[in-house]
Motif scaffolding. Structure first.
Motif, short mmCIF file in Angstrom:
data_model
loop_
_atom_site.label_atom_id
_atom_site.label_comp_id
_atom_site.label_asym_id
_atom_site.label_seq_id
_atom_site.Cartn_x
_atom_site.Cartn_y
_atom_site.Cartn_z
N ARG A 24 0.81 -1.21 0.00
CA ARG A 24 0.00 0.00 0.00
C ARG A 24 0.85 1.26 0.00
O ARG A 24 0.33 2.36 -0.03
CB ARG A 24 -0.95 -0.02 1.18
CG ARG A 24 -1.70 -1.34 1.19
CD ARG A 24 -3.00 -1.35 1.91
NE ARG A 24 -3.56 -2.68 1.78
CZ ARG A 24 -4.76 -2.95 1.36
NH1 ARG A 24 -5.57 -1.98 1.03
NH2 ARG A 24 -5.20 -4.18 1.27
N ASN A 25 2.15 1.10 0.03
CA ASN A 25 3.00 2.27 -0.11
C ASN A 25 3.07 2.68 -1.57
O ASN A 25 3.06 1.84 -2.46
CB ASN A 25 4.41 1.96 0.37
CG ASN A 25 4.55 2.12 1.86
OD1 ASN A 25 3.97 3.04 2.44
ND2 ASN A 25 5.27 1.23 2.48
N ALA A 26 3.16 4.00 -1.79
CA ALA A 26 3.37 4.46 -3.16
C ALA A 26 4.76 4.05 -3.62
O ALA A 26 5.68 3.92 -2.81
CB ALA A 26 3.22 5.97 -3.23
N LEU A 27 4.92 3.79 -4.91
CA LEU A 27 6.21 3.40 -5.45
C LEU A 27 6.61 4.38 -6.56
O LEU A 27 5.77 4.80 -7.35
CB LEU A 27 6.13 1.98 -6.04
CG LEU A 27 5.79 0.88 -5.04
CD1 LEU A 27 5.44 -0.41 -5.78
CD2 LEU A 27 6.94 0.65 -4.09
N SER B 2 4.15 11.20 -11.70
CA SER B 2 4.08 11.34 -10.25
C SER B 2 4.58 10.07 -9.59
O SER B 2 5.78 9.92 -9.38
CB SER B 2 2.65 11.77 -9.87
OG SER B 2 2.01 10.92 -9.03
N GLN B 3 3.74 9.13 -9.25
CA GLN B 3 4.17 7.86 -8.66
C GLN B 3 3.02 6.88 -8.80
O GLN B 3 1.95 7.23 -9.26
CB GLN B 3 4.55 8.07 -7.19
CG GLN B 3 3.46 8.72 -6.37
CD GLN B 3 3.96 9.28 -5.05
OE1 GLN B 3 5.13 9.38 -4.81
NE2 GLN B 3 3.05 9.66 -4.18
N VAL B 4 3.25 5.64 -8.39
CA VAL B 4 2.24 4.61 -8.57
C VAL B 4 1.77 4.13 -7.20
O VAL B 4 2.59 3.81 -6.35
CB VAL B 4 2.81 3.41 -9.37
CG1 VAL B 4 1.77 2.32 -9.53
CG2 VAL B 4 3.31 3.87 -10.72
N TRP B 5 0.46 4.14 -6.97
CA TRP B 5 -0.05 3.56 -5.74
C TRP B 5 -1.43 2.98 -6.00
O TRP B 5 -2.02 3.23 -7.05
CB TRP B 5 -0.05 4.57 -4.59
CG TRP B 5 -1.06 5.66 -4.65
CD1 TRP B 5 -2.24 5.72 -3.98
CD2 TRP B 5 -0.99 6.89 -5.41
NE1 TRP B 5 -2.89 6.91 -4.26
CE2 TRP B 5 -2.15 7.63 -5.12
CE3 TRP B 5 -0.06 7.41 -6.31
CZ2 TRP B 5 -2.41 8.87 -5.71
CZ3 TRP B 5 -0.33 8.65 -6.88
CH2 TRP B 5 -1.48 9.36 -6.57
#
Lengths: 307, 387
Positions: free
Chosen positions: A131-134, A227-230
């Motif tokens: 569940r952390n953004a990567l 941005s990032q993946v979550w």
């Protein structure tokens, strides 16, 4: 807002809007053939982000690639994102919607299924990927690529813009100029007659989902790069892209593209003028105003003809 | 065929059931008392890393206490996951309350959930000791069993302002909050402290999970500030830092204990370099007193202690000690433990723990960290640095 700031925000808005446009196409295509609001499309988008991320994490070297290698890794990421997006969309149609169509389920059941599928998919992603953004692995040195009217475009922004436009042109060609596209349009116009004329409706519906999924997945990869993946990243862009599809005229592919661009620009301009807490206020005021004047959206409803 | 399958399944299940009842019987047979300590915090959801840091610290403390042989009772751990969200807080609190063996709760970890759940804990007479909920007004609302074992955001916000004005002599600061209870509370204090020091402040809000931080970054840069304070969590600070770098921000960037985690560097990459991070927490690997803890932690979890791991460890040990005292006096009741904790004087690894009559922590030291390359480096307490 000074003129140079205006250009700055306009460019940011066009970049964001082109992403919305590509996602919105997924909603509009499916609505065109099934009159279904596929709310699980935001999760197709999210899986696209993970597709690109996983492929790149596995393949990319320690040092940031440059030159042709960068192009190669961008292509790998985008294809992996599109592939996973397409696969999830295909599975979604098979598992969630096709059984309902078999039983001629009421429209509301489809809608609830869509929401349920969305819940299932993003919780599944949370379980699978954490569940952390990567962060997306760096595929290139992200500096300023070019300057338009004093506004600087980074490599990422240029990448988003170019690939979104390419995807939209390609899709427009597929829908309007190929046999598969005429199948889609025929089913959108009148499924019963299309079936009598020998169009395999199941196949067309399935292909429509995959087509929307490919675009949504690639958009997820681009969004993740920016941005990032979550696991819940699909929610807000998904809702906005759905609004964009409605704004342009749901069921209308060119309308979705236009609607996406308009919403992206309006959102970003609103942020530039009044700050980020007004982002969606601006966007949805425009949506309401347009729908008051043109209830079927800017370019009108339906993929085939206006209903 | 079908019957066979059922039989195949039934045998292991029956054996399992027998084994389970066997265990239960053995436990009650030994006659040892069991007290449970619950933890309410984000054990899933977007900010899970912060919850895990604390959970690890708590579990380590419990494990060591049970293994030490000093206790003639057993401590057990109960997780109560609220995902860090206010609307999940009541259900999580109820889970801890309904388990009658639970004598104290560590948490709620976040300020929003703490505000929602503290009343429920108050009604149940169950102590809720938060090692991380830092919103200032939590201790002014008369919650009967809520204790805060951490300096609040008034100190953190004031500490940020103090460092920027006294040490770096900035003249213009953009303060950005993330629209959460925590971010707004902290940003309010920072803004006020800066203005009191005569600094020009521009206040902006960027809601959590904004899909595109580039416009927000432009909004910061166009004000040409000397420094930026971001009041929020790492998941948003990551992309924000990236976009700030792209937008050409060259001032001092500062954030808070919600950002003070290795995850921030993971997400922001080299854009995080140079960021100043404040925290009411000390770095366990730096301070002499906490080095053994840090080593034990790393051995057990294969990673360095995170933000609030040592504080959670301390709070757990403090509670265990009070439980021990009450146990020796005859029995541990929830309300009695609340009263005992209110009057506590406990010297932990990280600091001295004691509370005023509102349940506010009496020690308000704030520490400064800075991102350097791939790591967050401890700088010392703000008061020492300003000198």
């Amino acid at each position: 807002m000074s003129l140079s700031e205006f250009w700055d925000f306009l460019v940011l808005g066009v970049v964001l809007g082109s992403l919305y446009a590509v996602i919105a196409i997924g909603y509009t295509l499916v609505y065109g053939v099934l009159q279904l609001l596929n709310f699980a499309h935001s999760e197709v988008f999210m899986f696209g982000g993970y597709g690109g991320l996983l492929a790149l994490t596995a393949l990319i070297p320690e040092t940031t690639p440059s030159g042709m290698n960068s192009v190669l890794y961008v292509a790998i990421g985008m294809l992996a994102g599109a592939a996973l997006g397409g696969a999830v969309a295909f599975g979604l149609e098979r598992v969630a919607y096709r059984p309902l169509r078999r039983h001629n389920a009421p429209r509301l059941v489809f809608l609830i299924t869509a929401i349920g599928a969305s819940f299932f998919l993003y919780n599944l992603a949370g379980k699978l990927f954490g569940r952390n953004a990567l962060p997306m692995p760096a595929m290139y040195e992200n500096g300023t690529a070019l300057t338009v009217f004093g506004a600087e475009l980074t490599v990422t922004q240029l990448l988003i813009l170019v690939s979104a436009v390419a995807m939209m042109v390609l899709l427009d060609y597929v829908v309007n100029r190929t046999k598969m596209g005429s199948g889609i349009r025929a089913v959108a116009q009148d499924p019963e007659v299309a079936a009598l004329m020998g169009v395999d409706i199941d196949k067309v519906v399935s292909r429509t989902f995959v087509l929307g999924g490919l675009l949504g997945g690639a958009a997820g990869f681009l969004f993740g790069t920016n941005s990032q993946v979550w696991y819940t990243m699909g929610f807000l862009p998904g809702i906005t892209a759905f609004a964009a599809a409605v704004l342009g005229g749901i069921g209308n592919v060119r309308g979705a593209m236009l609607g996406g661009l308009v919403l992206g620009v309006v959102e970003t301009m609103t942020v530039g003028l009044w700050g980020d807490d007004w982002r969606y206020v601006g966007a949805f005021v425009v949506l309401v105003l347009v729908l008051m004047v043109r209830p079927t959206g800017i370019l009108g409803e339906r993929l085939g003809r206006t209903a | 065929m079908l019957n066979k399958t059922i039989v195949k399944l039934a045998i292991p299940m029956a054996v399992g059931a027998l084994a389970l009842t066997g265990c239960g019987g053995g436990d009650s047979g030994s006659g040892g008392d069991v007290y449970k300590i619950a933890f309410q915090g984000p054990l899933s959801g977007d900010n899970v890393q912060l919850g895990q840091n604390m959970e690890n610290g708590i579990q380590l403390a419990i494990e060591q206490a049970n293994a030490s042989g000093d206790l003639d009772f057993k401590i057990e751990y109960v997780p109560a996951d609220d995902q860090g969200l206010p609307d999940k807080a009541t259900a999580a609190a109820q889970k801890a309350i309904d388990d009658t063996d639970v004598v104290a709760v560590i948490g709620p970890a976040f300020s929003g959930p703490a505000d929602t759940a503290a009343e429920v804990y108050g009604a149940a007479g169950l102590a809720a000791v938060s090692a991380s909920a830092t919103r200032p007004d939590l201790t002014t609302k008369g919650y009967e069993t809520f204790l805060r074992a951490v300096p609040n955001d008034s100190s953190q916000g004031a500490g940020m302002a103090k460092y920027l004005t006294s040490k770096l002599k900035v003249e213009k600061v953009v303060v950005v909050d993330d629209k959460t209870d925590y971010g707004i509370g902290l940003a309010d204090v920072a803004e006020k402290s800066l203005k009191d020091a005569g600094v020009d402040v521009v206040r902006q809000s960027v809601p959590q999970k904004t899909p595109d931080y580039s416009a927000a970054a432009k909004n910061v840069v166009k004000n040409k500030p000397d420094a930026l304070i971001y009041a929020g969590y790492y998941q948003d600070a990551g992309p924000f830092a990236k976009k700030l770098k792209e937008a050409g921000f060259d001032g001092v960037a500062m954030s808070d204990d919600g950002t003070n985690d290795q995850q921030f560097i993971e997400l922001a990459g080299d854009a995080s370099d140079g960021w100043l991070l404040t925290c009411a927490c000390t770095d366990a690997t730096q301070e002499e007193a906490t080095k053994k803890f840090a080593a034990d932690y790393e051995k057990k979890y294969k990673q360095a202690p995170g933000t609030y791991s040592p504080e959670s460890f301390d709070v757990t040990n403090m509670i265990i000690e009070e439980i021990k005292k009450l146990h020796e006096e005859g029995g541990v009741e929830r309300q009695a433990l609340v009263d005992a904790l209110r009057g506590v004087k406990y010297k932990g690894l990280t600091k001295e723990f004691s509370f005023d009559d509102k349940g506010e922590f009496t020690n308000q030291t704030v520490y400064l960290y800075q991102v350097k390359g791939d790591s967050i480096e401890y700088q010392g307490s703000v008061d020492d640095l300003v000198g």
